[in-house]
Design a protein around this motif. Structure first.
Motif, PDB file in Angstrom:
ATOM      1  N   ALA A  36       0.925  -1.191  -0.022  1.00  0.00           N
ATOM      2  CA  ALA A  36      -0.085  -0.113  -0.053  1.00  0.00           C
ATOM      3  C   ALA A  36       0.833   1.207   0.015  1.00  0.00           C
ATOM      4  O   ALA A  36       0.547   2.357  -0.581  1.00  0.00           O
ATOM      5  N   HIS A  37       2.069   1.143   0.682  1.00  0.00           N
ATOM      6  CA  HIS A  37       2.740   2.583   0.610  1.00  0.00           C
ATOM      7  C   HIS A  37       4.181   2.655   0.269  1.00  0.00           C
ATOM      8  O   HIS A  37       4.815   3.626   0.457  1.00  0.00           O
ATOM      9  N   TYR A  38       4.526   1.514  -0.455  1.00  0.00           N
ATOM     10  CA  TYR A  38       6.044   1.732  -1.003  1.00  0.00           C
ATOM     11  C   TYR A  38       6.214   2.744  -1.766  1.00  0.00           C
ATOM     12  O   TYR A  38       7.140   3.516  -1.617  1.00  0.00           O
ATOM     13  N   ARG A  39       5.114   3.091  -2.699  1.00  0.00           N
ATOM     14  CA  ARG A  39       5.332   4.101  -3.715  1.00  0.00           C
ATOM     15  C   ARG A  39       5.238   5.329  -2.961  1.00  0.00           C
ATOM     16  O   ARG A  39       5.998   6.373  -3.274  1.00  0.00           O
ATOM     17  N   LEU A  40       4.498   5.635  -1.811  1.00  0.00           N
ATOM     18  CA  LEU A  40       4.439   6.887  -1.096  1.00  0.00           C
ATOM     19  C   LEU A  40       5.689   7.332  -0.594  1.00  0.00           C
ATOM     20  O   LEU A  40       6.383   8.474  -0.470  1.00  0.00           O
ATOM     21  N   VAL A  41       6.402   6.221  -0.013  1.00  0.00           N
ATOM     22  CA  VAL A  41       7.720   6.292   0.587  1.00  0.00           C
ATOM     23  C   VAL A  41       8.889   6.813  -0.360  1.00  0.00           C
ATOM     24  O   VAL A  41       9.617   7.673  -0.119  1.00  0.00           O
ATOM     25  N   VAL A  42       8.885   6.018  -1.532  1.00  0.00           N
ATOM     26  CA  VAL A  42       9.773   6.442  -2.539  1.00  0.00           C
ATOM     27  C   VAL A  42       9.505   7.879  -3.147  1.00  0.00           C
ATOM     28  O   VAL A  42      10.722   8.813  -3.102  1.00  0.00           O
ATOM     29  N   ALA A  43       8.103   8.314  -3.202  1.00  0.00           N
ATOM     30  CA  ALA A  43       7.906   9.578  -3.704  1.00  0.00           C
ATOM     31  C   ALA A  43       8.380  10.671  -2.502  1.00  0.00           C
ATOM     32  O   ALA A  43       8.798  11.735  -2.912  1.00  0.00           O
ATOM     33  N   TYR A  44       8.203  10.291  -1.396  1.00  0.00           N
ATOM     34  CA  TYR A  44       8.569  11.180  -0.182  1.00  0.00           C
ATOM     35  C   TYR A  44      10.215  11.634  -0.446  1.00  0.00           C
ATOM     36  O   TYR A  44      10.267  12.765  -0.137  1.00  0.00           O
ATOM     37  N   ALA A  45      10.863  10.539  -0.522  1.00  0.00           N
ATOM     38  CA  ALA A  45      12.171  10.916  -0.856  1.00  0.00           C
ATOM     39  C   ALA A  45      12.566  11.652  -2.038  1.00  0.00           C
ATOM     40  O   ALA A  45      13.409  12.430  -1.984  1.00  0.00           O
ATOM     41  N   ARG A  46      11.998  11.358  -3.187  1.00  0.00           N
ATOM     42  CA  ARG A  46      12.172  11.773  -4.441  1.00  0.00           C
ATOM     43  C   ARG A  46      11.870  13.330  -4.228  1.00  0.00           C
ATOM     44  O   ARG A  46      12.327  14.373  -4.675  1.00  0.00           O
ATOM     45  N   ARG A  47      10.784  13.659  -3.570  1.00  0.00           N
ATOM     46  CA  ARG A  47      10.216  14.988  -3.390  1.00  0.00           C
ATOM     47  C   ARG A  47      11.368  15.943  -2.605  1.00  0.00           C
ATOM     48  O   ARG A  47      11.281  17.194  -2.551  1.00  0.00           O
ATOM     49  N   ARG A  48      12.120  15.170  -1.926  1.00  0.00           N
ATOM     50  CA  ARG A  48      13.151  16.043  -1.141  1.00  0.00           C
ATOM     51  C   ARG A  48      14.375  15.866  -1.754  1.00  0.00           C
ATOM     52  O   ARG A  48      15.629  16.061  -1.118  1.00  0.00           O
ATOM     53  N   GLY A  49      14.556  15.747  -3.128  1.00  0.00           N
ATOM     54  CA  GLY A  49      15.825  15.749  -3.869  1.00  0.00           C
ATOM     55  C   GLY A  49      16.616  14.447  -4.024  1.00  0.00           C
ATOM     56  O   GLY A  49      17.671  14.816  -4.656  1.00  0.00           O
ATOM     57  N   ARG A  50      16.076  13.349  -3.565  1.00  0.00           N
ATOM     58  CA  ARG A  50      16.763  12.118  -3.799  1.00  0.00           C
ATOM     59  C   ARG A  50      16.677  11.811  -5.016  1.00  0.00           C
ATOM     60  O   ARG A  50      15.499  11.790  -5.638  1.00  0.00           O
ATOM     61  N   THR A  51      17.838  10.947  -5.601  1.00  0.00           N
ATOM     62  CA  THR A  51      17.699  10.509  -6.976  1.00  0.00           C
ATOM     63  C   THR A  51      16.668   9.051  -6.715  1.00  0.00           C
ATOM     64  O   THR A  51      16.560   8.746  -5.616  1.00  0.00           O
ATOM     65  N   LEU A  52      16.197   8.600  -7.794  1.00  0.00           N
ATOM     66  CA  LEU A  52      15.565   7.436  -7.657  1.00  0.00           C
ATOM     67  C   LEU A  52      16.045   6.370  -6.794  1.00  0.00           C
ATOM     68  O   LEU A  52      15.527   5.603  -6.039  1.00  0.00           O
ATOM     69  N   PRO A  53      17.459   5.895  -7.409  1.00  0.00           N
ATOM     70  CA  PRO A  53      18.051   4.717  -6.831  1.00  0.00           C
ATOM     71  C   PRO A  53      18.044   5.008  -5.068  1.00  0.00           C
ATOM     72  O   PRO A  53      18.053   4.097  -4.238  1.00  0.00           O
ATOM     73  N   ALA A  54      18.575   6.450  -4.857  1.00  0.00           N
ATOM     74  CA  ALA A  54      18.605   6.712  -3.425  1.00  0.00           C
ATOM     75  C   ALA A  54      17.310   6.536  -2.742  1.00  0.00           C
ATOM     76  O   ALA A  54      17.249   6.195  -1.408  1.00  0.00           O
ATOM     77  N   ALA A  55      16.205   6.967  -3.261  1.00  0.00           N
ATOM     78  CA  ALA A  55      14.938   7.097  -2.843  1.00  0.00           C
ATOM     79  C   ALA A  55      14.487   5.615  -2.644  1.00  0.00           C
ATOM     80  O   ALA A  55      13.771   5.312  -1.396  1.00  0.00           O
ATOM     81  N   GLU A  56      14.675   4.561  -3.505  1.00  0.00           N
ATOM     82  CA  GLU A  56      14.660   3.214  -3.141  1.00  0.00           C
ATOM     83  C   GLU A  56      15.275   2.766  -2.115  1.00  0.00           C
ATOM     84  O   GLU A  56      14.859   1.876  -1.323  1.00  0.00           O
ATOM     85  N   ASP A  57      16.451   3.158  -1.810  1.00  0.00           N
ATOM     86  CA  ASP A  57      17.227   2.618  -0.745  1.00  0.00           C
ATOM     87  C   ASP A  57      16.674   3.259   0.729  1.00  0.00           C
ATOM     88  O   ASP A  57      16.662   2.345   1.497  1.00  0.00           O
ATOM     89  N   ILE A  58      16.142   4.795   0.472  1.00  0.00           N
ATOM     90  CA  ILE A  58      15.561   5.036   1.573  1.00  0.00           C
ATOM     91  C   ILE A  58      14.222   4.163   2.065  1.00  0.00           C
ATOM     92  O   ILE A  58      13.970   4.007   3.188  1.00  0.00           O
ATOM     93  N   ALA A  59      13.665   4.060   1.134  1.00  0.00           N
ATOM     94  CA  ALA A  59      12.148   3.203   1.125  1.00  0.00           C
ATOM     95  C   ALA A  59      12.750   1.692   1.778  1.00  0.00           C
ATOM     96  O   ALA A  59      11.982   1.147   2.705  1.00  0.00           O
ATOM     97  N   ALA A  60      13.836   1.111   1.200  1.00  0.00           N
ATOM     98  CA  ALA A  60      14.168  -0.210   1.646  1.00  0.00           C
ATOM     99  C   ALA A  60      14.472  -0.147   3.290  1.00  0.00           C
ATOM    100  O   ALA A  60      14.016  -0.998   4.011  1.00  0.00           O
ATOM    101  N   GLU A  61      15.214   0.747   3.699  1.00  0.00           N
ATOM    102  CA  GLU A  61      15.539   1.227   5.266  1.00  0.00           C
ATOM    103  C   GLU A  61      14.281   1.237   5.722  1.00  0.00           C
ATOM    104  O   GLU A  61      14.126   0.817   6.963  1.00  0.00           O
ATOM    105  N   THR A  62      13.514   2.249   5.367  1.00  0.00           N
ATOM    106  CA  THR A  62      12.196   2.426   6.156  1.00  0.00           C
ATOM    107  C   THR A  62      11.577   1.170   6.344  1.00  0.00           C
ATOM    108  O   THR A  62      11.006   0.723   7.301  1.00  0.00           O
ATOM    109  N   PHE A  63      11.266   0.482   5.138  1.00  0.00           N
ATOM    110  CA  PHE A  63      10.636  -0.875   5.458  1.00  0.00           C
ATOM    111  C   PHE A  63      11.157  -1.854   6.249  1.00  0.00           C
ATOM    112  O   PHE A  63      10.520  -2.758   6.961  1.00  0.00           O
ATOM    113  N   LEU A  64      12.446  -1.750   6.393  1.00  0.00           N
ATOM    114  CA  LEU A  64      13.126  -2.749   7.167  1.00  0.00           C
ATOM    115  C   LEU A  64      12.865  -2.445   8.647  1.00  0.00           C
ATOM    116  O   LEU A  64      12.671  -3.201   9.594  1.00  0.00           O
TER     117      LEU A  64
END
Lengths: 189, 56
Positions: A36-64
């Motif tokens: 339900a929320h993976y995309r939202l977390v990636v988008a949150y990081a992207r909106r704050r200037g992170r690249t897509l790979p970095a945003a995906e890493d942040i999502a991964a750590e968040t869901f861990l």
């Protein structure tokens, strides 16, 4: 994936990558959360200037963190706010994305709204959007953050309070001031 | 730029100026990165949670 548990407190060395076994019910709960929320977390990081790979890493750590603390995840409507609060701490602690604030804000100013020319957006509206982004980039980081949470994540005051770890009243006051500051900045441009 | 009547309008323009449309991102079921993330976190394949009826 680096140790992500720093967002939730210290963890035993070497344990961060070892999957933690959960009950079937907890695993189902996590899967629903993830889907339900993976995309939202990636988008949150992207909106704050992170690249897509970095945003995906942040999502991964968040869901861990969510996996390890699945029993603490609040029910809706605070679920998203809880996840974004974790993502916020992950980003704050992430040395790989330890970019100076002015650099982040400069990148924010370069972002363009996702305007679809086939829709009713006009050139004037797009220009207004860019003017707003330029004005936003000139505000203090704390005001930028609360305005983004309200406008882009479209969180309520109480949800923003969960993300920022403060009271709902404090959110109302800070958001009011931030809106005035944004408006004042717009008047100057 | 002096045509911003009140702060509500500024917030509305800010909302519309969102540089990221999360709906454009792939859902986990369509994203290899998301599925790999899920599998690394949980230690179980992403697809094991699929409705068995869909696998027939």
């Amino acid at each position: 994936m680096a140790c992500a548990a720093h967002a939730a407190g210290p963890c035993p060395a070497g344990a961060a990558r070892r999957p933690l076994s959960l009950s079937g019910e907890a695993e189902r709960q996590f899967r629903q959360l993830f889907d339900a929320h993976y995309r939202l977390v990636v988008a949150y990081a992207r909106r704050r200037g992170r690249t897509l790979p970095a945003a995906e890493d942040i999502a991964a750590e968040t869901f861990l963190v969510a996996w390890r603390r699945v029993g603490e995840v609040p029910p809706p409507p605070d679920t998203v706010a809880w996840l974004l609060g974790v993502a916020r701490r992950v980003m704050a602690n992430d040395r790989r994305t330890d970019i100076r604030r002015d650099k982040l804000l400069a990148r924010l100013a370069q972002l363009r709204p996702t305007t679809d020319p086939s829709t009713a957006h006009t050139v004037a509206a797009t220009r207004h959007h860019q003017v707003v982004l330029d004005a936003l980039a000139l505000l203090p980081a704390a005001q930028v953050e609360i305005l983004q949470l309200a406008a882009w994540e479209q969180l309520t005051h109480s949800q923003i309070a969960v993300v920022l770890g403060c009271s709902t009243n404090a959110v109302a006051i800070r958001l009011h001031r931030a809106r005035l500051a944004l408006n004042a900045q717009l008047m100057k441009t | 730029m002096n045509d911003w009547p009140d702060d509500n309008d500024a917030m509305e323009f800010l909302r519309r100026a969102d540089p990221v449309d999360h709906q454009r991102f792939a859902l986990p079921q369509d994203s290899a990165v998301a599925q790999a993330t899920f599998e690394e976190i949980t230690g179980t394949p992403y697809n094991t949670g699929a409705d068995p009826g869909l696998l027939l």
